[in-house]
Design a protein around this motif. Structure first.
Motif, PDB file in Angstrom:
ATOM      1  N   THR A 253       0.817  -1.211   0.000  1.00 30.89           N
ATOM      2  CA  THR A 253       0.000   0.000   0.000  1.00 30.89           C
ATOM      3  C   THR A 253       0.852   1.263   0.000  1.00 30.89           C
ATOM      4  OG1 THR A 253      -0.158  -0.025   2.417  1.00 30.89           O
ATOM      5  CG2 THR A 253      -1.934  -1.114   1.180  1.00 30.89           C
TER       6      THR A 253
ATOM      7  N   PRO B 156       2.798   4.503  -1.107  1.00 35.21           N
ATOM      8  CA  PRO B 156       2.476   5.417  -2.207  1.00 35.21           C
ATOM      9  C   PRO B 156       3.558   5.508  -3.282  1.00 35.21           C
ATOM     10  CG  PRO B 156       3.027   6.647  -0.226  1.00 35.21           C
ATOM     11  CD  PRO B 156       3.008   5.200   0.153  1.00 35.21           C
TER      12      PRO B 156
ATOM     13  N   PRO C   1      -4.396   4.075  -6.018  1.00 37.01           N
ATOM     14  CA  PRO C   1      -4.862   3.145  -4.975  1.00 37.01           C
ATOM     15  C   PRO C   1      -6.127   2.368  -5.337  1.00 37.01           C
ATOM     16  CG  PRO C   1      -4.223   5.218  -3.991  1.00 37.01           C
ATOM     17  CD  PRO C   1      -4.152   5.409  -5.475  1.00 37.01           C
TER      18      PRO C   1
ATOM     19  N   ARG D 126      -5.128  -0.410  -7.608  1.00 38.58           N
ATOM     20  CA  ARG D 126      -4.368  -1.408  -6.843  1.00 38.58           C
ATOM     21  C   ARG D 126      -5.296  -2.301  -6.040  1.00 38.58           C
ATOM     22  NH1 ARG D 126       0.476   1.431  -3.607  1.00 38.58           N
ATOM     23  NH2 ARG D 126       1.139   2.909  -5.176  1.00 38.58           N
ATOM     24  N   LYS D 127      -6.341  -1.712  -5.481  1.00 35.09           N
ATOM     25  CA  LYS D 127      -7.273  -2.486  -4.664  1.00 35.09           C
ATOM     26  C   LYS D 127      -7.943  -3.569  -5.506  1.00 35.09           C
ATOM     27  CE  LYS D 127     -10.662  -1.657  -1.094  1.00 35.09           C
ATOM     28  NZ  LYS D 127     -11.372  -0.626  -0.352  1.00 35.09           N
TER      29      LYS D 127
END
Length: 146
Positions: free
Chosen positions: A22, A24, A67, A70-71
């Motif tokens: 996770t 950045p 993000p 990515r999830k």
């Protein structure tokens, strides 16, 4: 990574690895990886640290995505759910004479999973709309929003 660890340590291991995937930026992920290597799970399971180091070049491109994307990429549950819905829609149909015939069956199945009826709201991944927005922005040359 969990395959190298005892089942009783999975919760602790996943929590420790979450900081890596996770992160950045690549530098933040490298820092989290260094912290994991000296943490309790990293010391107990050095094979996990070695696996991450070997796979690092393949992992780094993942960090370029926003993000929300990515999830979706990280969570295979949504993908498996989508595949199961598509299999269910096509299971009793046998074969399709044309690509258009297949699309006529698959399109409503996909729409049902993205925009469920009011009674099915909790069955769909709640972050799908956010991911769709992120995909449309990140891959604007590939996705046409109509």
């Amino acid at each position: 990574s969990p395959r190298f660890a005892s089942r009783k340590d999975h919760t602790e291991l996943v929590a420790a690895l979450k900081a890596i995937h996770t992160a950045p930026t690549e530098q933040a992920a490298e820092g989290a990886m260094d912290e994991f290597a000296v943490s309790d799970p990293g010391v107990r399971y050095p094979a996990i640290v070695q696996t991450w180091h070997r796979a690092w070049p393949e992992f780094v491109p993942y960090l370029a995505f926003p993000p929300d994307i990515r999830k979706v990429v990280h969570s295979t549950n949504m993908i498996e759910s989508m595949n199961a819905g598509l299999r269910k829609a096509t299971r009793n149909r046998g074969h399709f004479p044309t690509e258009q015939a297949a699309l006529k069956v698959l399109y409503p199945a996909v729409r049902e999973q993205i925009e469920p009826r009011a009674r099915d709201v909790n069955l769909v991944a709640p972050h799908w709309k956010n991911a769709l927005n992120a995909f449309a922005l990140f891959f604007e040359d590939r996705i046409s929003v109509q």
